[in-house]
Design a protein around this motif. Structure first.
Motif, PDB file in Angstrom:
ATOM      1  N   ILE A 105       0.910  -1.122  -0.114  1.00 54.16           N
ATOM      2  CA  ILE A 105      -0.168   0.162   0.289  1.00 54.16           C
ATOM      3  C   ILE A 105       0.755   1.344  -0.195  1.00 54.16           C
ATOM      4  N   ALA A 106       2.032   1.103   0.982  1.00 53.32           N
ATOM      5  CA  ALA A 106       3.375   2.460   0.962  1.00 53.32           C
ATOM      6  C   ALA A 106       3.421   2.744  -0.482  1.00 53.32           C
ATOM      7  N   GLU A 107       3.998   1.476  -1.254  1.00 54.00           N
ATOM      8  CA  GLU A 107       4.336   1.892  -2.176  1.00 54.00           C
ATOM      9  C   GLU A 107       3.741   2.155  -3.368  1.00 54.00           C
ATOM     10  N   GLN A 108       2.090   1.585  -3.538  1.00 54.35           N
ATOM     11  CA  GLN A 108       1.544   2.625  -4.670  1.00 54.35           C
ATOM     12  C   GLN A 108       1.108   3.932  -4.278  1.00 54.35           C
ATOM     13  N   LEU A 109       0.665   3.905  -3.254  1.00 51.93           N
ATOM     14  CA  LEU A 109       0.776   4.957  -2.540  1.00 51.93           C
ATOM     15  C   LEU A 109       2.030   6.299  -2.601  1.00 51.93           C
ATOM     16  N   ASP A 110       3.231   5.898  -3.167  1.00 52.05           N
ATOM     17  CA  ASP A 110       4.100   6.443  -3.161  1.00 52.05           C
ATOM     18  C   ASP A 110       3.756   7.155  -1.815  1.00 52.05           C
ATOM     19  N   TYR A 111       4.091   6.710  -0.772  1.00 53.73           N
ATOM     20  CA  TYR A 111       4.594   7.390   0.466  1.00 53.73           C
ATOM     21  C   TYR A 111       5.017   7.915   1.079  1.00 53.73           C
TER      22      TYR A 111
END
Ligand code: ADP
Ligand code: MG
Length: 386
Positions: free
Chosen positions: A240-246
């Protein structure tokens, strides 16, 4: 970018306890912090080097913040995405407006999960009464949640059928909602993680969370789940963090239902279930937030002890036999001496001026090498304080 080093000034949008812990972590490292929050008594505002008492869409105040700060972050997921976009024209803002916008709207959030193949409870966006009527029956019994500004179980209604959902939708005044299938929960867990500007992720140990009246009550870390479930939770949170480029500290809440993990929601900020990291980890969730914001390498996120965190809500201040000091109710300061006498218990009070039932006023964390002993000590302490 090259790292922003102390004694630079950092900006924080929001003045609650999460912001306060950020201020304390940044101060320890030698940074200064300006906080923007309209409440003159906000817990973070009173601890900050400067408190801009303004609304989150007060552009004159935002200009001041951008002029005075080397980088800006948020502790408040409902900060308008436009505010983050505006500030990002002048200084690094982390996390991005796009990431926050997804996490602050339950429709966008669940659509994001669906698009990325991440397991979640079946749901339907509800914008009109017709959407309620057409909602698939499989969503009942369900839970209707307002898409925006819900927290601590507020803006939610449990609904057994279409009629109840319609009544609840009307009670929410037709606000955009999601209708979610009510899952039979084995228990709930969360993963707090930090991700830096290079995409490196450090997860804190998964916490097991118990809620009371929709509000987090107790977090136990590490979660008592099987190792496999913990690993899966971390993998999903990382994806999730990767997909959000968080960039920053974030939390992912999970349901465990019939042994399977489902993402409940994400928080684009440190999280109540990560408070145990303050006392039990080499680097805590707030120091990671500072590190990600300024472009430093993330710290070691490992726990050196097992931990149990217990929230202290305004209810334990409440005493119906006492005359109230003001219109906020009948309350008195609890006697903290018993908690403070426990050598492996850490008390954290947020300095909020008014105690209200359900309001998060503080928490305590018991740390112990033995997880079972940490639970026993924390439960005894909770009973003692009321
Ligand atoms: P909040 O933003 O208030 O934390 P959540 O969506 O996390 O809202 O809901 C609060 C709590 O309500 C959850 O932690 C869980 O205990 C319960 N809950 C919410 N949605 C569901 C669901 N679909 N099935 C079962 N329990 C739920
Ligand atoms: Mg929640």
């Amino acid at each position: 970018m090259s790292a922003i080093l102390p004694p630079a000034t950092l900006g924080m949008l929001g003045g609650g306890q999460l912001g306060r812990f950020f201020v304390l972590a940044a101060h320890e490292m030698g940074y200064k912090v300006w906080v923007l929050d309209p409440d003159p008594n906000s817990p973070a505002g009173v601890a900050a080097d400067r408190h801009l008492k303004a609304e989150f869409d007060d552009y004159a105040a935002l200009d001041q913040l951008a002029a005075g700060c080397a980088a800006i972050t948020t502790e408040f997921e409902n900060v308008p995405a436009g505010t983050l976009d505006y500030l990002a024209k002048f200084v690094p803002v982390r996390p991005s407006a796009d990431a926050v916008a997804i996490c602050q709207n339950r429709v966008a959030e669940k659509t994001f999960l669906a698009n990325n193949g991440i397991p979640h409870a079946p749901f339907a966006p509800i914008n009109t009464e017709a959407d309620v009527r057409n909602a698939p029956s499989v969503l009942f019994p369900g839970i209707l949640k307002v898409a925006r500004f819900g927290y601590d179980g507020k803006g939610q209604a449990r609904v057994a059928n279409h009629d109840e959902a319609l009544a609840a939708f009307q009670a929410f005044k037709g606000e955009a909602c999601v209708l979610e299938q009510m899952l039979k929960l084995d228990y709930e867990v969360s993963v707090v993680l930090a991700r830096d500007e290079h995409g490196k992720v450090k997860c804190f140990p998964t916490a097991e969370n118990a809620h009371a009246r929709g509000i987090l009550d107790v977090s136990i870390a590490p979660a008592r789940a099987s190792g496999c479930q913990r690993d899966t939770a971390e993998e999903l949170a990382e994806r999730i963090a990767e997909q959000l480029d968080y960039i920053g500290t974030m939390a992912v809440e999970f349901f465990v239902s019939r042994g399977e993990l489902y993402v409940n929601e994400m928080a684009p900020r440190p999280h109540n279930s990560g408070h145990y990291t303050i006392d039990a980890c080499v680097t805590d969730q707030f120091e990671q937030q500072v590190r990600a914001l300024v472009g430093l390498p993330l710290g070691d996120a490992r726990a050196h002890s097992a931990a149990v965190m217990v929230n202290l809500l305004g209810d334990i201040w409440y005493d119906p036999t006492q005359p109230g000091p003001d219109s906020h109710g009948h309350y008195r300061e609890p006697d903290w001496s018993q908690l403070l006498a426990i050598p492996n218990l850490k008390l954290h009070l947020y300095g909020k001026h008014h105690a209200r039932p359900g309001r998060k006023m503080g928490h305590f964390t018991v740390i112990d090498a033995d997880p079972a002993k940490a639970v026993a000590t924390a439960m005894a302490a909770r009973t003692a304080i009321g």
